[in-house]
Scaffold this motif. Structure first.
Motif, PDB file in Angstrom:
ATOM      1  N   LEU A 167      16.616  -3.892   4.677  1.00  0.00           N
ATOM      2  CA  LEU A 167      16.251  -2.756   3.844  1.00  0.00           C
ATOM      3  C   LEU A 167      16.235  -3.147   2.362  1.00  0.00           C
ATOM      4  CD1 LEU A 167      18.320   0.048   5.604  1.00  0.00           C
ATOM      5  CD2 LEU A 167      15.838  -0.277   5.702  1.00  0.00           C
ATOM      6  N   LEU A 168      17.273  -3.833   1.922  1.00  0.00           N
ATOM      7  CA  LEU A 168      17.336  -4.233   0.523  1.00  0.00           C
ATOM      8  C   LEU A 168      16.267  -5.274   0.184  1.00  0.00           C
ATOM      9  CD1 LEU A 168      21.204  -4.426   0.004  1.00  0.00           C
ATOM     10  CD2 LEU A 168      19.632  -2.571  -0.603  1.00  0.00           C
ATOM     11  N   MET A 169      15.928  -6.148   1.138  1.00  0.00           N
ATOM     12  CA  MET A 169      14.874  -7.121   0.894  1.00  0.00           C
ATOM     13  C   MET A 169      13.510  -6.447   0.795  1.00  0.00           C
ATOM     14  SD  MET A 169      16.022 -10.111   0.381  1.00  0.00           S
ATOM     15  CE  MET A 169      17.323  -9.234  -0.506  1.00  0.00           C
ATOM     16  N   PHE A 170      13.314  -5.359   1.507  1.00  0.00           N
ATOM     17  CA  PHE A 170      12.055  -4.617   1.380  1.00  0.00           C
ATOM     18  C   PHE A 170      11.935  -4.030  -0.022  1.00  0.00           C
ATOM     19  CE2 PHE A 170       9.722  -0.615   1.516  1.00  0.00           C
ATOM     20  CZ  PHE A 170       8.506  -1.034   2.047  1.00  0.00           C
TER      21      PHE A 170
ATOM     22  N   ARG B   3       0.820  -1.201   0.000  1.00  0.00           N
ATOM     23  CA  ARG B   3       0.000   0.000   0.000  1.00  0.00           C
ATOM     24  C   ARG B   3       0.858   1.256   0.000  1.00  0.00           C
ATOM     25  NH1 ARG B   3      -5.407  -1.132   0.962  1.00  0.00           N
ATOM     26  NH2 ARG B   3      -5.742  -3.308   0.317  1.00  0.00           N
ATOM     27  N   SER B   4       0.273   2.332  -0.459  1.00  0.00           N
ATOM     28  CA  SER B   4       1.031   3.581  -0.568  1.00  0.00           C
ATOM     29  C   SER B   4       1.464   4.099   0.800  1.00  0.00           C
ATOM     30  CB  SER B   4       0.180   4.641  -1.284  1.00  0.00           C
ATOM     31  OG  SER B   4      -0.106   4.242  -2.606  1.00  0.00           O
ATOM     32  N   TRP B   5       0.617   3.974   1.813  1.00  0.00           N
ATOM     33  CA  TRP B   5       0.983   4.501   3.128  1.00  0.00           C
ATOM     34  C   TRP B   5       2.133   3.701   3.737  1.00  0.00           C
ATOM     35  CZ3 TRP B   5       0.791   1.591   7.553  1.00  0.00           C
ATOM     36  CH2 TRP B   5       0.048   0.410   7.521  1.00  0.00           C
ATOM     37  N   VAL B   6       2.195   2.405   3.452  1.00  0.00           N
ATOM     38  CA  VAL B   6       3.322   1.601   3.928  1.00  0.00           C
ATOM     39  C   VAL B   6       4.608   2.028   3.226  1.00  0.00           C
ATOM     40  CG1 VAL B   6       4.242  -0.734   4.154  1.00  0.00           C
ATOM     41  CG2 VAL B   6       1.783  -0.327   4.453  1.00  0.00           C
ATOM     42  N   LEU B   7       4.509   2.292   1.936  1.00  0.00           N
ATOM     43  CA  LEU B   7       5.681   2.719   1.176  1.00  0.00           C
ATOM     44  C   LEU B   7       6.189   4.072   1.681  1.00  0.00           C
ATOM     45  CD1 LEU B   7       7.399   1.800  -1.290  1.00  0.00           C
ATOM     46  CD2 LEU B   7       5.996   3.358  -2.655  1.00  0.00           C
ATOM     47  N   TYR B   8       5.283   5.009   1.935  1.00  0.00           N
ATOM     48  CA  TYR B   8       5.695   6.316   2.444  1.00  0.00           C
ATOM     49  C   TYR B   8       6.301   6.208   3.839  1.00  0.00           C
ATOM     50  CZ  TYR B   8       2.833   8.061  -1.400  1.00  0.00           C
ATOM     51  OH  TYR B   8       2.307   8.317  -2.644  1.00  0.00           O
ATOM     52  N   LEU B   9       5.757   5.309   4.639  1.00  0.00           N
ATOM     53  CA  LEU B   9       6.280   5.134   5.990  1.00  0.00           C
ATOM     54  C   LEU B   9       7.681   4.533   5.973  1.00  0.00           C
ATOM     55  CD1 LEU B   9       5.630   5.285   9.061  1.00  0.00           C
ATOM     56  CD2 LEU B   9       4.769   2.947   8.877  1.00  0.00           C
ATOM     57  N   MET B  10       7.879   3.513   5.148  1.00  0.00           N
ATOM     58  CA  MET B  10       9.167   2.825   5.117  1.00  0.00           C
ATOM     59  C   MET B  10      10.228   3.607   4.359  1.00  0.00           C
ATOM     60  SD  MET B  10       8.985   0.052   6.860  1.00  0.00           S
ATOM     61  CE  MET B  10      10.464  -0.738   6.244  1.00  0.00           C
ATOM     62  N   CYS B  11       9.835   4.303   3.307  1.00  0.00           N
ATOM     63  CA  CYS B  11      10.809   4.990   2.454  1.00  0.00           C
ATOM     64  C   CYS B  11      10.917   6.481   2.735  1.00  0.00           C
ATOM     65  CB  CYS B  11      10.454   4.785   0.983  1.00  0.00           C
ATOM     66  SG  CYS B  11      10.423   3.062   0.476  1.00  0.00           S
TER      67      CYS B  11
END
Length: 347
Positions: A306-309, A135-143
């Protein structure tokens, strides 16, 4: 008085003697804390029987910054920069960020992707529509949030370690607000986070330019659009097989203009480029800054995660039929390239 010998001169206070010496010199200079203390000590040793109740009260005005205002080579005081210089620097940085932020905003609001056609027998466009696993919110949170948080934590603990060893973090940042000097680790956080955000903006702008210039259709195009030709026929009619169709309309009742615009933005993958840039940037940052001997295995574990994400994010874009494999490959290359370029000039 009877106890005073003829011809004797009454002793003056140390501060008065210091003022008389300063006034008799050819080039008067402003008294410093060291000279006043030296004069007081000299008066105390020359007149030990002086009454303690008549001592001089010295009001020493200490500088605003006691430590951290010397140059590393000891050539002189380090120039301090106040709020005006701080806001000027922030303003210049914001102007540079706007050079990449405003074009991105223009693409999202007014941009129209290239209207690419299709073949009715193109199997790569006939995949079903699925919701995104990442999801976009997960991507924004992690990245977005995670890299900023990690940089702040690492720089803070590095500052504590540097102070214990008496290294360069003890010199201060050279910036002050409200008579308080900003710590050096806070300045390092601003630099590292600023470089991260600028590189992220350039990477996303590069991705958006390719998206709107190419206008490649996503793998779920037929499922989402259900195209209809001007004569009322569809791709299920045998006469349309093998024809390259550019003039069509979507017959799906639930498709919006936003979705119709998004269905043309397949190449390259924005999720893959975003994740690869942020994760590789953070992995390289940890390699250079997290150098405690007892944390090497932890550092490698964090870099692997991090790279696996980033790898998992790229794979889900293919399995969710959001992008073709070439879209994900191109997006990953864009993110990795910018992460390497930005971090190579940061140390």
């Amino acid at each position: 008085m009877s106890g005073m010998r003829p011809g004797s001169v009454c002793d003056t206070t140390p501060l008065q003697r210091f003022e008389s010496q300063s006034s008799s010199s050819e080039e008067p200079s402003s008294p410093t804390a060291a000279s006043i203390v030296a004069a007081a000590n000299a008066g105390a040793t020359s007149n030990p029987n002086h009454n303690n109740n008549n001592h001089v009260k010295l009001d020493l005005q200490m500088p605003t910054f006691v430590g951290g205002n010397q140059r590393p080579n000891g050539t002189g005081p380090k120039p301090m920069r106040g709020p005006r210089q701080i806001f000027q620097r922030i303003f210049v940085d914001l102007c540079l960020l706007s050079c990449v932020g405003l074009p991105m905003l223009g693409f999202s609001v007014w941009g129209e992707p290239f209207k690419r056609g299709f073949f009715c027998n193109d199997n790569s466009l006939q995949h079903p529509y699925k919701e995104s696993t990442m999801r976009s919110w997960v991507l924004y949170l992690m990245c977005g949030v995670l890299p900023v948080s990690v940089i702040v934590v690492v720089e803070f603990f590095r500052a504590q370690d540097k102070r214990l060893r008496g290294e360069k973090y003890k010199t201060g940042s050279g910036y002050h607000i409200c008579h308080l000097e900003l710590p050096k680790w806070l300045l390092e956080c601003y630099r590292k986070i600023g470089i991260f955000i600028f590189g992220l903006g350039v990477e996303q702008l590069t991705t958006n330019i390719a998206k709107y210039a190419i206008g490649r259709l996503r793998p779920h195009f037929f499922s989402l659009c259900q195209p209809v030709l001007p004569d009322g026929s569809t791709c299920s009619d045998p006469k349309n097989f093998g024809l390259y169709i550019e003039d069509f309309a979507c017959s799906a009742v639930d498709i919006t203009s936003k979705r119709m615009k998004d269905v043309r933005l397949s190449f390259p993958s924005g999720h893959a480029s975003f994740a690869c840039y942020a994760m590789l940037y953070l992995a390289i940052y940890l390699q250079h800054r997290m150098q405690w001997s007892r944390c090497r295995m932890l550092r490698h574990l964090l870099q692997f995660m991090l790279l696996m994400f980033a790898w998992y994010t790229a794979l889900t874009r293919i399995s969710d039929y959001k992008h073709h494999w070439s879209d994900v490959l191109a997006g990953s290359c864009i993110g990795l390239t910018y992460a390497i370029i930005v971090t190579s000039t940061m140390w």
